[in-house]
Design an enzyme around this catalytic site. Structure first.
Site, PDB file in Angstrom:
ATOM      1  N   THR A  68      -0.136   5.252   6.473  1.00 50.06           N
ATOM      2  CA  THR A  68       0.705   4.170   6.692  1.00 50.06           C
ATOM      3  C   THR A  68       0.997   3.586   5.403  1.00 50.06           C
ATOM      4  O   THR A  68      -0.269   3.363   4.777  1.00 50.06           O
ATOM      5  CB  THR A  68      -0.029   3.441   7.950  1.00 50.06           C
ATOM      6  OG1 THR A  68      -0.276   4.189   9.082  1.00 50.06           O
ATOM      7  CG2 THR A  68       0.943   2.174   7.982  1.00 50.06           C
ATOM      8  N   LEU A 105      -4.941  -0.164   7.231  1.00 49.45           N
ATOM      9  CA  LEU A 105      -3.754   0.497   7.517  1.00 49.45           C
ATOM     10  C   LEU A 105      -4.127   2.023   7.497  1.00 49.45           C
ATOM     11  O   LEU A 105      -5.007   2.152   6.705  1.00 49.45           O
ATOM     12  CB  LEU A 105      -2.382   0.242   6.428  1.00 49.45           C
ATOM     13  CG  LEU A 105      -1.951  -1.081   6.460  1.00 49.45           C
ATOM     14  CD1 LEU A 105      -0.666  -1.217   5.539  1.00 49.45           C
ATOM     15  CD2 LEU A 105      -1.167  -1.339   7.816  1.00 49.45           C
ATOM     16  N   ASP A 106      -3.833   2.752   8.091  1.00 52.86           N
ATOM     17  CA  ASP A 106      -4.095   4.243   8.373  1.00 52.86           C
ATOM     18  C   ASP A 106      -3.806   4.864   6.903  1.00 52.86           C
ATOM     19  O   ASP A 106      -2.940   4.314   6.093  1.00 52.86           O
ATOM     20  CB  ASP A 106      -3.309   5.243   9.244  1.00 52.86           C
ATOM     21  CG  ASP A 106      -3.980   4.352  10.704  1.00 52.86           C
ATOM     22  OD1 ASP A 106      -4.897   4.046  10.982  1.00 52.86           O
ATOM     23  OD2 ASP A 106      -3.066   4.586  11.656  1.00 52.86           O
ATOM     24  N   ARG A 107      -4.214   6.161   6.621  1.00 52.16           N
ATOM     25  CA  ARG A 107      -4.188   6.741   5.147  1.00 52.16           C
ATOM     26  C   ARG A 107      -2.513   7.154   5.055  1.00 52.16           C
ATOM     27  O   ARG A 107      -2.232   6.694   3.754  1.00 52.16           O
ATOM     28  CB  ARG A 107      -4.891   8.059   5.228  1.00 52.16           C
ATOM     29  CG  ARG A 107      -5.003   8.781   4.166  1.00 52.16           C
ATOM     30  CD  ARG A 107      -5.795  10.026   4.010  1.00 52.16           C
ATOM     31  NE  ARG A 107      -5.637  10.714   2.563  1.00 52.16           N
ATOM     32  CZ  ARG A 107      -6.571  11.624   2.480  1.00 52.16           C
ATOM     33  NH1 ARG A 107      -7.606  12.054   3.432  1.00 52.16           N
ATOM     34  NH2 ARG A 107      -6.480  12.289   1.147  1.00 52.16           N
ATOM     35  N   LYS A 155       0.796  -1.250  -0.067  1.00 49.46           N
ATOM     36  CA  LYS A 155      -0.073  -0.143  -0.194  1.00 49.46           C
ATOM     37  C   LYS A 155       0.853   1.327  -0.096  1.00 49.46           C
ATOM     38  O   LYS A 155       1.756   1.413   0.889  1.00 49.46           O
ATOM     39  CB  LYS A 155      -0.851  -0.021   1.136  1.00 49.46           C
ATOM     40  CG  LYS A 155      -1.731   1.252   1.311  1.00 49.46           C
ATOM     41  CD  LYS A 155      -2.351   1.183   2.726  1.00 49.46           C
ATOM     42  CE  LYS A 155      -2.995   2.563   3.083  1.00 49.46           C
ATOM     43  NZ  LYS A 155      -2.399   3.664   2.927  1.00 49.46           N
TER      44      LYS A 155
END
Length: 381
Positions: free
Chosen positions: A252, A248-250, A213
């Site tokens: 991360t 996962l955070d934006r 990602k």
């Protein structure tokens, strides 16, 4: 002499003689310097500049500190709106004001086009594998039943999620062997004929996709604000309906697993499985020895004690760390360092459940191998 040479050049030019280039080269050989041509328009241009009484400079439109009249009108007409700016160093939400005109412009420019990533994806190059898991016997596993819940059967067929499947069942839109079923929790055999909107549906084959990602992508299957989501990155991977395991955070980056195998997703998300996750953390300031030891021994946050499996310093300036953790609480890594007064500049998940980023560049995905799937389903992490 100069006047004579200029007249000769003019005369030859008018009479169709040799070009002026020949005369220039001859002058250069005779005098050692090329002749300078007079700027006949210099005086007239200077006069025009002196006689111009306008205060507007031709370069004024390029100056950032000098707004145009139209810009002043737009600023006067602009209204302000409270918007979400992200999270601060203490991981609390931060809000600010923003012009509605600018917000409207951003919303139009920020609409994400799904086809942007389909052309460069690996789906056209990599063929989806078929997994033969029957030859592998799970250790101490419960015997599999030939019956499954009807909502799971519908979800595995890629129609919708289990929750939405229950709504379809309640509305009487699903038939089993020609009979309308409205009972929640109804179980069917894999050999039964299940129909939705008059068409037979079948459970899909399992699919397992691993994504590296990038930043600025939200981990969700649907976003009402039409922002960039991880589903856009794997849109062309398969026709089956897959969903991310965990999130996962934006901001991360790193490994994120997608599958339509609900049992595996539930297993990897359960805290008792203690799935191994390794992060590379970049801090704004070097970590002190006391804080390093505090994290290694276990740190207490507002929602309880957090135990870290391992922590290592990866850079000489003590700003880049390696952190191994199995706790699945929301934003847990950022909250650990924010509790001690550090700001996480970059956070990258480099290992997840034994899977690594080897040969997987940022923003790309790949199918899991059969061996990797077996390790995920039947072996401890």
């Amino acid at each position: 002499m100069k006047k004579h040479n200029r007249n000769n050049r003019d005369g030859k030019r008018n009479s169709g003689g040799p070009s002026s280039r020949t005369n220039k080269s001859s002058d250069f050989r005779s005098h050692g310097k090329p002749k300078r041509t007079e700027n006949r328009f210099r005086n007239s241009d200077n006069d025009k500049r002196r006689n111009t009484n306008s205060d507007f400079s031709p370069l004024q439109k390029y100056r950032k500190d000098t707004p145009s009249p139209r810009q002043n009108d737009k600023e006067n007409e602009a209204q302000y709106k409270t918007v979400y700016k992200g999270r601060g160093k203490d991981q609390k939400p931060v809000f600010g004001t923003e012009k509605i005109n600018d917000q409207n412009f951003r919303s139009k420019a920020g609409k994400f086009k799904q086809n942007r990533f389909i052309k460069s994806n690996r789906f056209e190059q990599e063929e989806k594998p078929e997994y033969n898991l029957k030859k592998v016997k799970p250790r101490q596993a419960k015997p599999e039943s030939s019956e499954i819940r009807l909502n799971k059967y519908i979800a595995n067929a890629g129609i919708c999620s289990r929750r939405d499947a229950d709504k379809l069942i309640e509305k009487g839109e699903v038939k089993v062997n020609g009979e309308v079923i409205t009972e929640l929790g109804y179980r069917v055999l894999l050999t039964d004929k299940v129909a939705y909107k008059g068409k037979l549906i079948n459970p899909e084959k399992p699919v397992y996709v691993l994504l590296n990602k990038p930043k600025d992508f939200i981990t969700t299957t649907d976003d009402p604000m039409n922002r960039k989501t991880v589903m856009h990155l794997v849109a062309s991977a398969c026709e089956e309906r897959i969903f991310p395991v965990g999130r996962l955070d934006r901001n991360t980056t790193g490994l994120l697993l997608f599958t339509n195998d609900g049992e595996l997703a539930a297993k990897l998300s359960h805290p008792t499985e203690k799935v191994r996750k390794i992060y590379q953390v970049t801090l704004d300031n070097p970590i002190s020895k006391a804080h390093f030891e505090e994290i290694a021994e276990g740190i207490t946050l507002e929602d309880g004690l957090v135990n870290v499996d391992d922590i290592q310093i990866l850079s000489k300036d003590r700003t880049i760390l390696g952190l191994e953790i199995h706790v699945g609480k929301n934003r847990i890594v950022r909250r650990i360092f924010a509790h001690l007064g550090y700001d996480v500049i970059a956070l990258d998940r480099v290992t997840y459940a034994g899977l690594t980023k080897k040969d997987l560049s940022r923003g790309k995905w790949r199918f899991l191998t059969e061996k990797e799937v077996i390790n995920l389903k039947f072996m401890k992490k």
